[in-house]
Design an enzyme around this catalytic site. Structure first.
Site, PDB file in Angstrom:
ATOM      1  N   THR A 235       0.844  -1.197   0.000  1.00 27.97           N
ATOM      2  CA  THR A 235       0.000   0.000   0.000  1.00 27.97           C
ATOM      3  C   THR A 235       0.878   1.246   0.000  1.00 27.97           C
ATOM      4  O   THR A 235       1.928   1.275   0.654  1.00 27.97           O
ATOM      5  CB  THR A 235      -0.892  -0.023   1.267  1.00 27.97           C
ATOM      6  OG1 THR A 235      -1.719  -1.181   1.210  1.00 27.97           O
ATOM      7  CG2 THR A 235      -1.756   1.226   1.357  1.00 27.97           C
TER       8      THR A 235
ATOM      9  N   SER B 299       2.030   5.183  -2.209  1.00 20.93           N
ATOM     10  CA  SER B 299       2.238   5.799  -3.526  1.00 20.93           C
ATOM     11  C   SER B 299       3.247   5.013  -4.363  1.00 20.93           C
ATOM     12  O   SER B 299       3.132   4.964  -5.599  1.00 20.93           O
ATOM     13  CB  SER B 299       2.694   7.247  -3.357  1.00 20.93           C
ATOM     14  OG  SER B 299       3.875   7.312  -2.587  1.00 20.93           O
TER      15      SER B 299
ATOM     16  N   GLY C  68       6.289  -0.667  -0.233  1.00 20.14           N
ATOM     17  CA  GLY C  68       7.161   0.451   0.094  1.00 20.14           C
ATOM     18  C   GLY C  68       7.520   0.457   1.567  1.00 20.14           C
ATOM     19  O   GLY C  68       7.242  -0.489   2.306  1.00 20.14           O
ATOM     20  N   ALA C  69       8.145   1.556   2.001  1.00 14.72           N
ATOM     21  CA  ALA C  69       8.503   1.709   3.414  1.00 14.72           C
ATOM     22  C   ALA C  69       8.599   3.199   3.726  1.00 14.72           C
ATOM     23  O   ALA C  69       8.805   4.024   2.831  1.00 14.72           O
ATOM     24  CB  ALA C  69       9.828   1.027   3.711  1.00 14.72           C
TER      25      ALA C  69
ATOM     26  N   GLY D  30       3.673   1.878   7.802  1.00 15.06           N
ATOM     27  CA  GLY D  30       2.394   2.241   8.398  1.00 15.06           C
ATOM     28  C   GLY D  30       2.023   3.696   8.246  1.00 15.06           C
ATOM     29  O   GLY D  30       1.009   4.139   8.783  1.00 15.06           O
ATOM     30  N   GLY D  31       2.842   4.426   7.469  1.00 13.34           N
ATOM     31  CA  GLY D  31       2.477   5.819   7.202  1.00 13.34           C
ATOM     32  C   GLY D  31       1.104   5.934   6.564  1.00 13.34           C
ATOM     33  O   GLY D  31       0.396   6.921   6.745  1.00 13.34           O
ATOM     34  N   GLY D  32       0.716   4.902   5.837  1.00 13.92           N
ATOM     35  CA  GLY D  32      -0.611   4.869   5.220  1.00 13.92           C
ATOM     36  C   GLY D  32      -1.635   4.092   6.034  1.00 13.92           C
ATOM     37  O   GLY D  32      -2.732   3.796   5.544  1.00 13.92           O
TER      38      GLY D  32
ATOM     39  N   GLU E 169      -0.338  -5.303   6.082  1.00  9.20           N
ATOM     40  CA  GLU E 169       0.970  -5.420   5.425  1.00  9.20           C
ATOM     41  C   GLU E 169       1.827  -6.464   6.122  1.00  9.20           C
ATOM     42  O   GLU E 169       2.489  -7.295   5.481  1.00  9.20           O
ATOM     43  CB  GLU E 169       1.680  -4.059   5.437  1.00  9.20           C
ATOM     44  CG  GLU E 169       1.017  -3.041   4.539  1.00  9.20           C
ATOM     45  CD  GLU E 169       1.608  -1.645   4.664  1.00  9.20           C
ATOM     46  OE1 GLU E 169       1.357  -0.838   3.761  1.00  9.20           O
ATOM     47  OE2 GLU E 169       2.286  -1.356   5.654  1.00  9.20           O
TER      48      GLU E 169
ATOM     49  N   LYS F 152      14.091   7.332   1.930  1.00  7.18           N
ATOM     50  CA  LYS F 152      13.670   6.373   2.959  1.00  7.18           C
ATOM     51  C   LYS F 152      14.856   5.665   3.628  1.00  7.18           C
ATOM     52  O   LYS F 152      14.689   4.963   4.615  1.00  7.18           O
ATOM     53  CB  LYS F 152      12.741   5.309   2.346  1.00  7.18           C
ATOM     54  CG  LYS F 152      11.604   5.848   1.502  1.00  7.18           C
ATOM     55  CD  LYS F 152      10.663   6.707   2.312  1.00  7.18           C
ATOM     56  CE  LYS F 152       9.486   7.235   1.532  1.00  7.18           C
ATOM     57  NZ  LYS F 152       8.571   6.226   1.015  1.00  7.18           N
TER      58      LYS F 152
HETATM   59  C1  5RP Z   1       1.527   2.156   4.200  1.00  8.30           C
HETATM   60  C2  5RP Z   1       2.990   1.937   4.165  1.00  8.30           C
HETATM   61  C3  5RP Z   1       3.728   2.430   2.968  1.00  8.30           C
HETATM   62  O1  5RP Z   1       4.458   1.381   2.430  1.00  8.30           O
HETATM   63  C4  5RP Z   1       4.649   3.535   3.385  1.00  8.30           C
HETATM   64  O2  5RP Z   1       3.892   4.515   4.063  1.00  8.30           O
HETATM   65  C5  5RP Z   1       5.367   4.144   2.192  1.00  8.30           C
HETATM   66  O3  5RP Z   1       4.464   4.849   1.415  1.00  8.30           O
HETATM   67  P1  5RP Z   1       4.897   5.622   0.103  1.00  8.30           P
HETATM   68  O4  5RP Z   1       5.272   4.603  -0.910  1.00  8.30           O
HETATM   69  O5  5RP Z   1       3.655   6.412  -0.273  1.00  8.30           O
HETATM   70  O6  5RP Z   1       6.038   6.534   0.453  1.00  8.30           O
HETATM   71  O7  5RP Z   1       3.582   1.375   5.048  1.00  8.30           O
HETATM   72  O8  5RP Z   1       0.966   1.764   5.423  1.00  8.30           O
END
Ligand code: 5RP
Length: 224
Positions: free
Chosen positions: A32, A34, A86-87, A99-101, A107, A125
């Site tokens: 999950t 971008s 992603g991370a 977990g930013g999203g 996940e 990152k």
């Molecule tokens: C969502 C996540 C995403 O992998 C993480 O926040 C990175 O997001 P992005 O690809 O938008 O930078 O852990 O819960």
């Protein structure tokens, strides 16, 4: 290159890396965010080369379906050959904060079912120590204040992420000012606090390969 261009580059590179793992019976795990979204958009071209996907969030499930990719329940999928996500932060041992999203619980579950975890991330990152990004913790709503008090005892500055409800009906606390010396130990310690569903440290099961988007190209990094 912009951050978005770096995300595009790692998403494209990840398609190359998963191709050998596909086949008509293959169900892959998809994360999950971008960066994951860019991967999904490129995965659409391969949809006839694999059976389908397990999604780590409702948003990802919708995006996969919109591209004509069949979405399976994890319980019917068995072991997945690969999980791509992603991370928010990642270190040289390929331990992550995620977990930013707010999708961290699903996940972590999908990652646990995967033989390989490929992390796709732009260079912003990459860190030497996890913790500058506030560590997300998913909590059962009635436990929120208790968990926050326990997090303060561990040295964090917990902040309730207002207005966010996870796909599991829970809430998120973000731990600010919480630099992490030993991610595996801290992941286990947080797991032991009653009321925490999942914490955003992905250390006990980190990534197996990092595709890192840099100014000089996509670097493939293994855990050290
Ligand atoms: C969502 C996540 C995403 O992998 C993480 O926040 C990175 O997001 P992005 O690809 O938008 O930078 O852990 O819960």
């Amino acid at each position: 290159m912009t951050q978005d261009e770096l995300k595009d580059a790692v998403a494209t590179a990840a398609i190359d890396d998963i191709k050998p793992l596909l086949g008509h019976d293959a169900i892959i795990g998809v994360g999950t965010g971008s960066t994951a979204n860019r991967f999904i958009d490129r995965l659409a071209a391969l949809r006839d080369n694999f059976k389908g996907a397990v999604a780590s969030s409702d948003v990802t499930a919708k995006r996969l379906r919109d591209h004509g990719i069949e979405v399976f329940e994890l319980n019917e999928a068995g072991t997945l050959p690969v999980y791509i996500d992603g991370a928010d932060e990642i270190n040289s041992r390929l331990e992550m904060i995620k977990g930013g999203g707010a999708a961290l619980t699903r996940e972590k579950i999908v990652a646990a079912c995967a033989e390989r975890f490929f992390c796709i991330a732009d260079s912003s990152k990459w860190v030497t120590q996890l913790g500058t990004f506030p560590l997300p913790v998913e909590v059962i709503p009635m436990a929120r204040s208790y968990v926050a008090r326990e997090l303060v005892k561990l040295g964090a500055d917990p902040v309730y992420r207002q207005g966010v409800v996870t796909d599991n009906g829970n809430q998120i606390i973000d731990c600010y000012d919480f630099m992490i010396d030993d991610p595996i130990a801290m992941e286990a310690r947080l797991n032991a606090i009653v009321g925490i569903v999942t914490n955003g440290l992905f250390a006990a099961r980190g990534a197996d390969r990092l595709l890192l988007g840099t100014e000089t190209g996509v670097e493939r990094i293994m855990p050290n």
